[in-house]
Motif scaffolding. Structure first.
Motif, short mmCIF file in Angstrom:
data_model
loop_
_atom_site.label_atom_id
_atom_site.label_comp_id
_atom_site.label_asym_id
_atom_site.label_seq_id
_atom_site.Cartn_x
_atom_site.Cartn_y
_atom_site.Cartn_z
N ARG A 178 0.83 -1.20 0.00
CA ARG A 178 0.00 0.00 0.00
C ARG A 178 0.87 1.25 0.00
NH1 ARG A 178 -3.76 -0.04 5.01
NH2 ARG A 178 -2.12 1.22 5.94
N PHE B 236 1.30 -0.83 -8.77
CA PHE B 236 1.11 -1.88 -9.78
C PHE B 236 0.41 -1.34 -11.01
CE2 PHE B 236 1.47 -4.41 -5.94
CZ PHE B 236 2.33 -5.41 -6.34
N PHE C 13 -1.40 -3.24 -14.32
CA PHE C 13 -1.73 -4.59 -14.77
C PHE C 13 -1.99 -4.62 -16.28
CE2 PHE C 13 -3.27 -3.89 -10.48
CZ PHE C 13 -2.65 -4.92 -9.79
N ASN D 277 -7.41 -3.39 -14.66
CA ASN D 277 -7.95 -3.63 -13.33
C ASN D 277 -8.36 -2.36 -12.59
OD1 ASN D 277 -7.13 -6.11 -14.10
ND2 ASN D 277 -6.18 -6.65 -12.15
N LEU E 60 -11.43 -0.17 -10.90
CA LEU E 60 -12.68 -0.55 -10.27
C LEU E 60 -13.82 0.14 -11.03
CD1 LEU E 60 -11.98 -0.71 -6.48
CD2 LEU E 60 -11.66 -2.37 -8.29
N LEU F 133 -7.51 5.85 -4.85
CA LEU F 133 -7.89 4.70 -4.04
C LEU F 133 -6.80 4.21 -3.07
CD1 LEU F 133 -10.29 2.85 -3.62
CD2 LEU F 133 -9.38 1.33 -5.37
N PRO F 134 -5.53 4.09 -3.52
CA PRO F 134 -4.51 3.60 -2.58
C PRO F 134 -4.40 4.49 -1.34
CG PRO F 134 -3.67 3.52 -4.81
CD PRO F 134 -4.97 4.25 -4.88
N ARG G 296 -2.73 5.77 -10.69
CA ARG G 296 -3.06 5.09 -9.43
C ARG G 296 -1.80 4.47 -8.83
NH1 ARG G 296 -7.10 0.11 -9.68
NH2 ARG G 296 -5.30 -0.87 -10.65
#
Ligand code: ATP
Ligand code: MG
Lengths: 266, 857
Positions: A103, A108, A110, A114, A116, A127-128, A173
Motif C-alpha cells: 500500500r 502496480f 496490470f 484492473n 474498479l 484509491l490507494p 493510481r
C-alpha cells in the motif's frame, strides 16, 4: 548500449557503498509443487534495481518473468532467498505487513488495467491513499494528471474510457502514493501500438521527470527499448542484461538466448 | 440442451443450492399447511362418522317423532333405529359443575357410540352413566350421586327457577372416537329421565329428533332399504332425507371444516408470501448466473446455438431446480407435519389424531407444481436476458463495462399508479369504516388498497431502493474506505440490490404491520376498557348505604384491605364510599347519580387513567362526560349535591372521561352529612402482574365475604392474551419469508464475491488488508439488509396504523402505537443477519490471492 551475456555478480551493498538499490534480490528461488511434479520457476536470482531506473524484464514464455515480479512485489512467497524493497526484507513478512508495504511503497500496473468499474477515474487514482487513510497531495495529483493527460477525463468511469486512457489512469493510481517502485506486468499487452507507445513514454517520463523506479515485464522488444536497462531471463535464471537498449539490440539478445537455449537442449 | 443445462448446473451448484433452499422452505410451508388442513378435516370426519356409530343409514328432517322412529324400526331390513337427542344438562357434585351433552342408551349396541368402562348402562330412572373425564372432574365414581340441574322458564320466558334432581352414577363410559368431543363424552340417562328433561327444556314437548340413525339387518341391501324408508316416511315426514352414513359424515365434515378451510386459506396466504420472496431470490440467482455465463453463452451462439436453445437450457435448469427443491420441500413439510402430529398425539392422548399424515394427491402435487412453477416463472426474465447475449460478446475483452441499465419508464408509471390508487383506496377504507357499520365495507377496500399499493412499492423497488441505499451508503461512507467500497458496490447492480432488499422488505413490512396493528389494538381496546372500567378490580359491599339496614356489617375493613394489598400482583388498594345523590345546577334538578368519595392521592394510584380524576379537590366535583353532556353541564358550572337526609353542598363542576357519575373528596362527602364506612374497595394490579393468578387469589380471599367483585382486569387479560397469541402465530408464519430473504442476501453476496474476484485481488494488491475486505462485505450485507428492514419498518408502521384505523375506528378513538420492541428486534435481526450472511462470502473473498489480479482471463 552494452550487452553482457552473463549477469554481473553484484556485490552486496555495503553501508558506505553506492546508493542503496530500490529493490534487490539475493538467491531468490521459487519452486511450484513438490516431488516429481515440482517446477523450478525461478532459480537463485541475484539482481539489483537502482532507484530512478526503468528496467524491462524479458524472456521466452514460461521463463519466470511473472514469478520474479510477484516475488519482488511481495505478492507471492519465495521458496528460498531474499527480496528487499529499500531495506525491508519482504520474504519474512506476514500478510498484514506485506499489504501495508504494498500500500505504502509499491505501485502496480496490470495488463488488463484492473480499474474498479464503480469508481470514476479520479476515485480510482486516489484509491490507494483512501485505503491507507492518507492525505492526498494535491500538487502531486495535479502533476500526475497533467503529465498523463487525464485532466478532462477525471469524472469518467472506466467503461467510458479507451484502453489507453484506462491504462494511464492505472499508472496514475500506481504513482499516487509515491511508491519506491512500480511493477508493470505487460502493461501494453492489451493496447494497440499507438496507445501502447503513449503509455510507455508516460512510464519513462514518470521515471525521468518524477524520479520513480519502474520494473516492467514485457514481450515486446520495442516496448523494452523504452527502458534504461533490459534484464533477460531464461529457464528461471537471469541470463543477461542490455543497457540503453534499442529494439534491434533486444531482438538480438533474445535470439542469443534462444540459440543459447537450443545449444543447451542439444 | 438438457446436457448443457446439467453441465451448467454442476458448475453453479453452490449458487443453485441456496436458491433451492429458498424454494424448499416455501414449498415445505405449503405442504405442511395442506397436510394440517387435511388432518383437521380427517379428524373431524372421524369424529362425525364415529358419532353415527355403526349406523348404515341416517334420516334427516325438521322433526322426526317417536312414532316416525317406530315406523323406521318396522321397515323391512331394519335391525334397529334410534333418534338422536339434542339435549344438554347441568350436573353438579361437591363444588364442581359442568354442562355436558346428554343422551339415552341406544336400542342396539351397533348404534352406541360410547363404550362402557366400568359399572353398567342405566337401567332405571334415577341412574346415569358418566363419561370418565367428567366423572374425574366431578370427583365421583360408580355408586356416587350427582345433582342434575335444569333451568325452568315461566310462560313468558322472563323468569326461571332451578329444578334439581339427584341421580346415581351406575357406570362410566369412554368416547374412543370423539363422537361427543365437544363435551368430552355424553351423559347417558335412562329414557324416562331423558324424556322428562327434554320436556322441561322444550316447554313440555315429547322428544323429537332432527336425526335418526338406522342399522340394517344382516344381508339387507342399503339402497333398497333406503328407498323403502323414504317411501315409508313420506306421509308423515315429507321433508325426510335418507343418507348413507358416509354421505352424512361428508356433509357434516364440510359444514364443520368450513372454518378450518378458511384458516388453511389464510395460512396458505403466508406461504404465498414466502414463495414470492423465494421467487425474488431465484430470479436474482439466475440473473447472476446468466451474467456470469455471458462469455460461454456467446461462444455457444458463435458455434451455432439458436436463441431458443439458449432459452430452453436456462428454463430446463430452472425446472430441474424447481422440481428438486419442491420435492425436498414436500418431504420437509411432510416430516414437519408428521413430527407435529406425533408431539400433539403424545401431548393430548384424548384427541383422536391420525397416526400418520394423510397424504392425498393434492398434498403431493400442489407443492411440487407450485414450487416448480414459481421457480420457472422467476427464471423467465433471466432466460430472456440469456437469449440477448450476442455471439459478438465472446470476442469482447474480459472486463465488462458495468451496465447501469435504465429502469423502464413503464415500470415507473405502473408503480406510481398502483401506489397512488392503493393509497386512495386505503384512505377510502378508513373513511368508510368510520361510518355506522362501515367496517365490513371499509375493511375489504382497505385490504385491496394495501395490497395494490404494496405491489406498487415492490414493482417500483428497482427505481427507488438504489436511491435509499446510496443515501444510507453515503452516511456510512464517512466511516472509512471499507464502507465507501461497500456503498459503491451496492450501487453497481441496482437491480440485484433492489431485488435482494425488496425480498427482505416484504417480510419485514408484514412483520412490522402485524406488530403495529397488534400494539394499536391492544392500546385502543385497553383505553376502551379503561373508559368503561375505571379501575382494575372493584369490590362492592352493597349492604352499606344511607338507606341500608343500620345494623349492616361493614365488610371492607382496613384489615381486609391490607390482606388484599398483600396479594401478589396487587399494586395498590383504596377504600371509597359510594352513595346516590341528587344533583342540580342553576337551571334546576338534574336527577340522581352515583357519587363516589375518593382522595385525590388514591385517584392517581388506583385509576387506570389518572386524568379521569383531573381537577378533583375539596371545592370541586368531577362529572362523568356522558352524564355532563346528557344534562348540559359544562366545566365551571356550580352544582348543588344533596344526599337523602343530608346537607346540600355547592361545588364547581370538572368534566372528565370518568365513565359514570360524580366524584368528590372525602371532605366534601363529610360536608354533605354522610358518615358511612367504606362500601367499595378499588384495587390496582401491577403492570407486570399475572392478572389471572391475582384475580384467582382475590376471589379466593373474598369467597367468605359477602361482597361483589367486578373490574376490567380479567377482560384485559383475556383479550391481550388473544392479541398476543395471534401476533405470535402470525410472526411465526412470517418468519419463513424473512429467513428466505436472508438466504437471498447471503446468495447475492457470494455471487458478488465471485464476480469481483479480480477486483478483490486488485484491491488486495494495491493495499486493501484482508480485514478491510471482510469489513467491506459485512458493510455491504448489513447495508442491503438494513435498508430493506428500515423501509419495511416504515411501510409496516404506515400499513399497521391504517389497518388499525380501518378496523377499530368504530370503537372510538384509535391509539396509534409504535411497537418499539418488535421493530428494534426486526431491525437488529436484519442487520445482524446481513452481517452473518457476509461471513462465508467474505472468507472466500479474503482467500483470494492478490496474484490473481495479474492473471489474464
Ligand atoms: N501457480 C503455479 N503453479 C505451478 N506452476 C506455475 C505456477 N505459476 C507459474 N508456474 C510455472 O512456472 C514457470 C514460470 O512461470 P511464469 O508465469 O513466471 O512465466 P512467464 O515468464 O511470466 O511467462 P509468460 O511470458 O507466458 O507470462 C512456468 O513453467 C509455469 O508453468
Ligand atoms: Mg507472465
Amino acid at each position: 548500449m552494452t550487452f553482457t551475456a552473463s549477469p554481473t555478480p553484484s556485490p552486496l551493498p555495503g553501508p558506505t557503498g553506492a546508493p542503496r538499490p530500490a529493490v534487490h534480490a539475493r538467491g531468490l528461488t521459487k519452486v511450484y509443487g513438490s516431488g516429481a511434479s515440482a517446477v523450478e520457476a525461478l532459480v537463485d536470482a541475484d539482481i539489483d534495481f537502482a532507484a530512478g531506473e526503468f528496467t524491462a524484464i524479458m524472456g521466452p514464455s514460461g521463463s519466470g518473468k511473472s514469478t520474479l515480479m510477484h516475488l519482488l512485489a511481495g505478492l507471492d512467497s519465495a521458496t528460498r532467498g531474499r527480496a528487499l524493497i529499500g531495506d525491508v526484507d519482504i520474504t519474512g513478512l506476514d500478510d498484514r505487513s506485506l499489504t501495508r508495504l504494498r500500500r505504502d511503497r509499491v505501485g502496480f500496473v496490470f495488463q488488463s488495467f484492473n480499474l474498479l468499474p464503480m469508481f470514476t477515474a479520479e476515485q480510482n487514482i486516489v484509491l490507494p491513499l483512501d485505503l491507507a487513510g492518507r492525505e492526498l497531495d494535491r500538487d502531486w495529483f495535479d502533476t500526475l494528471v497533467s503529465t498523463l493527460a487525464l485532466t478532462d477525463r477525471l469524472d469518467h468511469r472506466p467503461s467510458e474510457l479507451s484502453g489507453g486512457q484506462q491504462q494511464r489512469v492505472a499508472i496514475a493510481r500506481a504513482l499516487i502514493a509515491k511508491p519506491d517502485v512500480v511493477f508493470a506486468d505487460e502493461p501494453t499487452g492489451n493496447l494497440d501500438s499507438r496507445s501502447g507507445a503513449q503509455v510507455l513514454s508516460f512510464l519513462r517520463r514518470s521515471v525521468r521527470e518524477l524520479g520513480r523506479t519502474v520494473i516492467m515485464v514485457t514481450h515486446d522488444p520495442s516496448a523494452a527499448a523504452y527502458a534504461d536497462r533490459v534484464v533477460l531471463i531464461a529457464d528461471g535464471r537471469i541470463a543477461g542484461e542490455i543497457t540503453d537498449p534499442t529494439p534491434e539490440a533486444v531482438l538480438a539478445g533474445l535470439d542469443a538466448l534462444r540459440s543459447f537455449d537450443e545449444v543447451a537442449v542439444r | 440442451m438438457i446436457r448443457l443445462a446439467l453441465a451448467q448446473m454442476r458448475r453453479s451448484l453452490p449458487r443453485l443450492v441456496s436458491a433451492g433452499i429458498a424454494i424448499l422452505i416455501g414449498t415445505a410451508f405449503v405442504a405442511a399447511t395442506l397436510v394440517a388442513g387435511n388432518v383437521i378435516t380427517r379428524t373431524s370426519y372421524d369424529a362425525i362418522a364415529a358419532s353415527l356409530a355403526d349406523a348404515d343409514l341416517v334420516v334427516l328432517a325438521q322433526q322426526i317423532t317417536a312414532d316416525d322412529v317406530d315406523t323406521l324400526r318396522a321397515a323391512d331390513g331394519v335391525a334397529a333405529a334410534d333418534g338422536q337427542l339434542e339435549l344438554w344438562t347441568e350436573v353438579r357434585a361437591g363444588g364442581e359443575r359442568a354442562y355436558p351433552r346428554a343422551t339415552v342408551r341406544a336400542s342396539d349396541p351397533r348404534l352406541e357410540a360410547q363404550e362402557l368402562t366400568a359399572g353398567a348402562f342405566p337401567a332405571a330412572s334415577g341412574e346415569v352413566a358418566l363419561p370418565e373425564p367428567l366423572a374425574d372432574r366431578l370427583e365421583v365414581g360408580v355408586g356416587d350421586t350427582i345433582t342434575v340441574v335444569r333451568e325452568l322458564w315461566d310462560e313468558g320466558g322472563e323468569t326461571s327457577t332451578d329444578a334439581s334432581e339427584v341421580v346415581t352414577v351406575v357406570g362410566l363410559t369412554d368416547d374412543p372416537s370423539g363422537a361427543f368431543a365437544q363435551s368430552e363424552g355424553a351423559v347417558i340417562a335412562d329414557a324416562e329421565d331423558a324424556t322428562r328433561w327434554y320436556a322441561q327444556d322444550y316447554g313440555g314437548a315429547a322428544p323429537s329428533y332432527e336425526t335418526a340413525v338406522v342399522a340394517l339387518s344382516e344381508g339387507a341391501d342399503v339402497e333398497t332399504v333406503r328407498a323403502e324408508l323414504a317411501q315409508a316416511l313420506a306421509p308423515t315426514v315429507p321433508d325426510a332425507r335418507v343418507q348413507t352414513k358416509q354421505e352424512r359424515a361428508e356433509d357434516l365434515t364440510a359444514q364443520v371444516t368450513g372454518d378450518s378451510d378458511a384458516l388453511t386459506g389464510i395460512v396458505l396466504g403466508f406461504a404465498a408470501v414466502a414463495l414470492l420472496v423465494a421467487a425474488l431470490v431465484v430470479a436474482n440467482t439466475f440473473q447472476v448466473l446468466v451474467a456470469q455465463r455471458t462469455r460461454m453463452l456467446a461462444l455457444l451462439r458463435c458455434v451455432g446455438a439458436e436463441k431458443g436453445q439458449i432459452r430452453r437450457s436456462v428454463l430446463v435448469e430452472a425446472t430441474l431446480l424447481g422440481l428438486v427443491s419442491s420435492a425436498g420441500g414436500l418431504a420437509a413439510g411432510l416430516l414437519l407435519a408428521q413430527g407435529t402430529l406425533v408431539v400433539l398425539g403424545n401431548a393430548n392422548p384424548d384427541v383422536p389424531l391420525p397416526a400418520a399424515v394423510p397424504v392425498t394427491p393434492a398434498v403431493v402435487l400442489v407443492p411440487l407444481v407450485v414450487g416448480t412453477l414459481v421457480t420457472l416463472v422467476a427464471a423467465l426474465a433471466p432466460a430472456r436476458a440469456a437469449t440477448r447475449v450476442a455471439p459478438l460478446e465472446a470476442l469482447r475483452p474480459a472486463d465488462q463495462p458495468v451496465g447501469l441499465r435504465r429502469a423502464g419508464r413503464t415500470r415507473a408509471v405502473l408503480s406510481s399508479l398502483l401506489v397512488l390508487g392503493g393509497v386512495g383506496l386505503l384512505a377510502l377504507g378508513v373513511v368508510v369504516s368510520g361510518t355506522e357499520g362501515g367496517v365490513m365495507v371499509g375493511l375489504p377496500i382497505g385490504i385491496l388498497g394495501g395490497t395494490l399499493s404494496f405491489i406498487g412499492v415492490v414493482v417500483g423497488a428497482v427505481l427507488w431502493i438504489p436511491r435509499v441505499v446510496s443515501l444510507a451508503g453515503g452516511l456510512l461512507a464517512s466511516t472509512g474506505p471499507s464502507a465507501r467500497l461497500a456503498a459503491a458496490n451496492t450501487l453497481r447492480n441496482p437491480r440485484r440490490t433492489s431485488a435482494t432488499s425488496a425480498a427482505l422488505l416484504i417480510g419485514v413490512t408484514l412483520v412490522a404491520m402485524m406488530s403495529t396493528g397488534a400494539a394499536s389494538a391492544r392500546a385502543t381496546l385497553g383505553n376502551e376498557l379503561a373508559s368503561q372500567f375505571p379501575v382494575d378490580v372493584l369490590v362492592a359491599d352493597p349492604d352499606i348505604s344511607p338507606d341500608g339496614p343500620d345494623d349492616a356489617e361493614a365488610d371492607l375493613t382496613p384489615a381486609l384491605l391490607e390482606r388484599l394489598a398483600g396479594i401478589d400482583g396487587v399494586a395498590a388498594t383504596g377504600a371509597t364510599v359510594t352513595v346516590t345523590t341528587a344533583w342540580a345546577d342553576d337551571a334546576g334538578d338534574l336527577g340522581w347519580l352515583e357519587l363516589r368519595a375518593l382522595a385525590p392521592d388514591d385517584a392517581t394510584t388506583l385509576l387506570r387513567a389518572p386524568d379521569h380524576a383531573a381537577g378533583l379537590a375539596d371545592d370541586t366535583v368531577v362529572v362523568a362526560r356522558d352524564d355532563a353532556e346528557r344534562s348540559g353541564v359544562v366545566d365551571g358550572d356550580t352544582l348543588t349535591l344533596t344526599v337523602d337526609g343530608g346537607e346540600p353542598v355547592q361545588r364547581t363542576a370538572h368534566v372528565t372521561d370518568f365513565p359514570t357519575g360524580l366524584v368528590v373528596t372525602p371532605a366534601t362527602l363529610a360536608a354533605m352529612g354522610v358518615d358511612l364506612p367504606a362500601n367499595e374497595a378499588w384495587l390496582r394490579l401491577a403492570d407486570d402482574a399475572d392478572a389471572v393468578v391475582a384475580m384467582d387469589d382475590i376471589q379466593e380471599l373474598l369467597s367468605e365475604v359477602p361482597v361483589q367483585v367486578m373490574g376490567a382486569a380479567l377482560e384485559r387479560v383475556a383479550f391481550e392474551g388473544i392479541v398476543d397469541t395471534l401476533l405470535a402465530v402470525v410472526l411465526g408464519l412470517l418468519a419463513a419469508a424473512v429467513v428466505i430473504a436472508l438466504i437471498g442476501v447471503a446468495n447475492t453476496l457470494s455471487l458478488s464475491v465471485i464476480e469481483r474476484r479480480r477486483e478483490s485481488a486488485t484491491l488486495r494488491a494495491i493495499g486493501l488488508t484482508r480485514g478491510q475486505l471482510r469489513a467491506s462485505l459485512a458493510f455491504e450485507g448489513s447495508l442491503i439488509a438494513g435498508v430493506g428492514a428500515v423501509l419495511g419498518i416504515v411501510l409496516g408502521l404506515a400499513y399497521g396504523w391504517t389497518g388499525a384505523m380501518t378496523v377499530m375506528r368504530a370503537l372510538g378513538a384509535v391509539s396509534l402505537e409504535v411497537p418499539w420492541r418488535e421493530l428494534v428486534i426486526a431491525l437488529v435481526v436484519a442487520v445482524v443477519a446481513g452481517l452473518l450472511a457476509s461471513v462465508l462470502p467474505a472468507r472466500s473473498a479474503a482467500r483470494t490471492s492478490p496474484v490473481e489480479a495479474l492473471a489474464v482471463e
